[in-house]
Design an enzyme around this catalytic site. Structure first.
Site, PDB file in Angstrom:
ATOM      1  N   ASP A 199       1.020  -1.023   0.009  1.00 26.27           N
ATOM      2  CA  ASP A 199      -0.129  -0.088   0.584  1.00 26.27           C
ATOM      3  C   ASP A 199       0.816   0.986   0.412  1.00 26.27           C
ATOM      4  O   ASP A 199       2.007   1.473   1.035  1.00 26.27           O
ATOM      5  CB  ASP A 199      -0.483  -0.176   1.464  1.00 26.27           C
ATOM      6  CG  ASP A 199      -2.211   1.347   1.070  1.00 26.27           C
ATOM      7  OD1 ASP A 199      -2.294   1.780  -0.003  1.00 26.27           O
ATOM      8  OD2 ASP A 199      -2.705   1.122   2.511  1.00 26.27           O
ATOM      9  N   ASP A 274     -15.052   1.637   0.425  1.00 23.60           N
ATOM     10  CA  ASP A 274     -14.827   2.018   2.474  1.00 23.60           C
ATOM     11  C   ASP A 274     -16.615   2.273   2.618  1.00 23.60           C
ATOM     12  O   ASP A 274     -17.006   3.145   1.340  1.00 23.60           O
ATOM     13  CB  ASP A 274     -14.297   2.912   2.267  1.00 23.60           C
ATOM     14  CG  ASP A 274     -13.769   3.179   4.123  1.00 23.60           C
ATOM     15  OD1 ASP A 274     -14.904   3.877   5.008  1.00 23.60           O
ATOM     16  OD2 ASP A 274     -12.842   3.424   4.749  1.00 23.60           O
ATOM     17  N   HIS A 301     -11.798  -1.236   2.414  1.00 25.31           N
ATOM     18  CA  HIS A 301     -10.872  -0.796   3.087  1.00 25.31           C
ATOM     19  C   HIS A 301     -11.138  -1.068   4.667  1.00 25.31           C
ATOM     20  O   HIS A 301     -12.332  -0.081   4.280  1.00 25.31           O
ATOM     21  CB  HIS A 301     -10.511   0.458   2.238  1.00 25.31           C
ATOM     22  CG  HIS A 301      -9.699   1.213   3.286  1.00 25.31           C
ATOM     23  ND1 HIS A 301     -10.825   2.656   3.884  1.00 25.31           N
ATOM     24  CD2 HIS A 301      -8.574   1.261   3.831  1.00 25.31           C
ATOM     25  CE1 HIS A 301      -9.500   3.456   4.950  1.00 25.31           C
ATOM     26  NE2 HIS A 301      -8.362   2.487   4.685  1.00 25.31           N
TER      27      HIS A 301
END
Ligand code: MG
Length: 371
Positions: A199, A274, A301
């Site tokens: 990430d 998300d 996420h």
């Protein structure tokens, strides 16, 4: 018989410290501002939803809800979720699409879905589709950017011993060689069968990301997440054309249409919506189904307490991200066994709020009701 209607909306804010120090390429996670919204209906039934920030904007989300969104819920039928979402979105037209508005919409939307699932007596994962009884889980809690290579190895080995089949390692150290050394140490220690997610938290520009991705080839990474700023869709498309590493995006996208843009342009290999930042469960499910139509997996996420149920609801969810977020203010825990996370079977979101603790810790407690 009169239908039950929303009579009041209660808003609370609780700030939670992260369990471990969390740093990535562009930020550190200071405080989780958690905004809770409980709607109460004329028959006494309730639903609770929530959203979060990682340290800024919580009071703005609360104010938007108090001043503009919650008053529009009073007298509405809680089953009409799409109508309510669309009405609130257009009411805030001049401040949407945007993070604060999406987070506020998520508070409302997740409360409405909690109400619906509780009222129907169904767990969320089955109400929304019931595709998988469990979902593979990977951990992010040991891969932060400030950790040394040996600390990364120790923490990833410990995660493997706990049953995790994958772990996320942050990238974006000042020189590419540092990232390569850290990732190589983990790959060497864990062997070929363990999944390594990486990430970059939007930390690279176009030339740097091509250099890093080329240097990471051969490490068999599960994905490279947020390699570039989220608004650089064509940069992601170029990267995808030049690397075999799957490209993951989504945690910094705030509307279904932004996911369509990425998918339509072939600019990502994995989507990571998300549920708080995209505006709630209603748009999250649309993103998942849209991705399915492109044969693209969903690996959401954060927010594992809610995403475990959303992942179990859809056929193309591949991983739940393990970062405990709500332990301080809930009595429920996600069941994890042999690398799989299991969605709760309780009706509603499946999150048991610890109300006495919330009342002790809350920074704000507001009620909007029928006048
Ligand atoms: Mg990320």
């Amino acid at each position: 018989m009169n239908p039950t209607l929303i009579e009041s909306v209660r808003l609370r804010q609780v700030n939670l410290p992260p369990k471990v120090v969390r740093t990535d390429a562009i930020q550190s996670f200071v405080t989780q501002e958690t905004i809770l919204l409980t709607l109460r209906c004329s028959d006494g039934s309730e639903g609770t939803g929530y959203a979060y920030t990682i340290g800024t904007g919580g009071s703005s989300v609360l104010a938007l809800l108090r001043d503009h969104l919650a008053p529009r819920l009073i007298g509405r039928h809680p089953l009409n979720i799409e109508a309510i979402w669309k009405d609130l979105f257009f009411h805030t037209h001049a401040t949407a699409v945007g993070a604060i508005t999406s987070l506020a919409l998520a508070c409302v939307d997740t409360a409405l879905w909690d109400w619906r699932a509780r009222t129907l007596g169904l767990p969320l994962w089955q109400l929304l589709g019931g595709a998988q009884a469990s979902v593979p889980v990977y951990t992010t809690e040991g891969g932060w950017l400030h950790l040394s290579a040996s600390e990364l190895v120790d923490q990833t080995l410990a995660a493997e011993a706990q049953g995790f089949r994958g772990a996320k390692i942050k990238v974006g150290r000042p020189h590419v060689s540092e990232d390569v050394a850290r990732l190589s140490a983990v790959r060497q220690a864990l062997g070929a069968g363990f999944e390594i997610m990486t990430d970059a938290n939007q930390g690279f520009d176009r030339p740097q990301v091509l250099r890093r991705a080329a240097a990471f080839e051969g490490l068999d990474l599960a994905w490279l997440e947020e390699p570039l700023p989220a608004e650089d869709v064509s940069g992601h498309r170029q990267l995808r054309a030049q690397t075999s590493i799957p490209v993951a995006v989504g945690e910094s996208l705030y509307h279904l249409g932004q996911f369509r843009e990425y998918l339509e342009q072939g600019a990502c290999s994995i989507v990571q919506p998300d549920v708080a930042r995209v505006g709630g469960i209603t748009p999250w499910i649309k993103v998942a189904h849209l991705a399915e139509s492109f044969n693209v997996p969903v690996c959401p996420h954060f927010l594992m307490e809610l995403h475990v149920s959303l992942c179990a609801a859809v056929p193309n969810a591949a991983w739940v991200e393990y970062i405990p977020q709500l332990d301080d203010i809930t009595t429920s825990r996600i069941r994890v066994a042999a690398g799989q996370a299991f969605p709760p079977d309780r009706p509603g979101l499946g999150i048991e709020w610890d109300w006495p603790v919330i009342e002790l810790r809350q920074l704000a407690d507001l009620c909007v009701e029928k006048t």
